[in-house]
Design an enzyme around this catalytic site. Structure first.
Site, mmCIF file in Angstrom:
data_model
loop_
_atom_site.group_PDB
_atom_site.id
_atom_site.type_symbol
_atom_site.label_atom_id
_atom_site.label_comp_id
_atom_site.label_asym_id
_atom_site.label_seq_id
_atom_site.Cartn_x
_atom_site.Cartn_y
_atom_site.Cartn_z
ATOM 1 C CG PHE A 29 2.258 -2.605 -6.863
ATOM 2 C CD1 PHE A 29 3.390 -2.103 -6.235
ATOM 3 C CD2 PHE A 29 2.340 -3.840 -7.482
ATOM 4 C CE1 PHE A 29 4.581 -2.809 -6.233
ATOM 5 C CE2 PHE A 29 3.528 -4.558 -7.480
ATOM 6 C CZ PHE A 29 4.653 -4.044 -6.855
ATOM 7 C CE1 TYR A 30 1.119 4.714 -10.765
ATOM 8 C CE2 TYR A 30 -0.612 3.132 -10.307
ATOM 9 C CZ TYR A 30 0.038 3.968 -11.184
ATOM 10 O OH TYR A 30 -0.367 4.055 -12.482
#
Length: 157
Positions: A29-30
């Site tokens: 995830f970012y």
């Protein structure tokens, strides 16, 4: 810091499956994403985690900084994720002395299969395996940060 030359391809065949040496289940995830930089967390096989920062606007060459982080902290950071969590299984496939990472996406990206080749030098097209389809290097919609922020791109191998 590692300078990498990265090429991305859609995968057009299944011949690579018999050559796969390893497979790693990945959730990533970012925490931040912009056209010239990203901050991501990757959890591998539910056992280890890394924080990665990438900088640069060139499609094939970017600066990358990567650090191991405690798994518990990576799980906590999930609360700060932007967009969607990416789920994929990464397969390591060797061809002519180069390592290809073939990502088979799951979740909302099911059906997408992308191969990445990261090398210190550019590999000539004639050295590429036949199971690679269309090159999508530089097409932002096929980059993981874009996949996290959007949906699955229309696939045309």
């Amino acid at each position: 810091m590692v300078k990498e030359i990265e090429r991305k391809f859609l995968v057009s065949g299944n011949e690579w499956r018999d050559l796969a040496e390893a497979d790693i289940r990945i959730r990533q995830f970012y925490l931040a994403a912009a056209p010239d930089r990203s901050v991501r967390v990757r959890i591998s096989d539910g056992a280890s985690a890394k924080l990665t920062l990438k900088f640069g606007s060139k499609a094939r060459e970017r600066d990358e900084f990567e650090y191991p982080i405690p798994l518990a902290e990576a799980e906590e950071m999930l609360a700060f994720a932007i967009g969607h969590v990416i789920e994929k299984t990464r397969h390591h496939v060797r061809h002519r002395g180069h390592l290809y990472e073939v990502d088979v996406f799951g979740g909302m990206h099911t059906g997408l299969v992308v191969a990445e080749l990261e090398t210190p030098e550019d590999v000539p097209d004639e050295m590429l395996p036949d199971w690679l389809g269309r090159e999508v290097t530089g097409e932002q919609r096929f980059y993981n940060a874009s996949l996290a922020l959007g949906g699955i791109p229309e696939i045309a191998a």
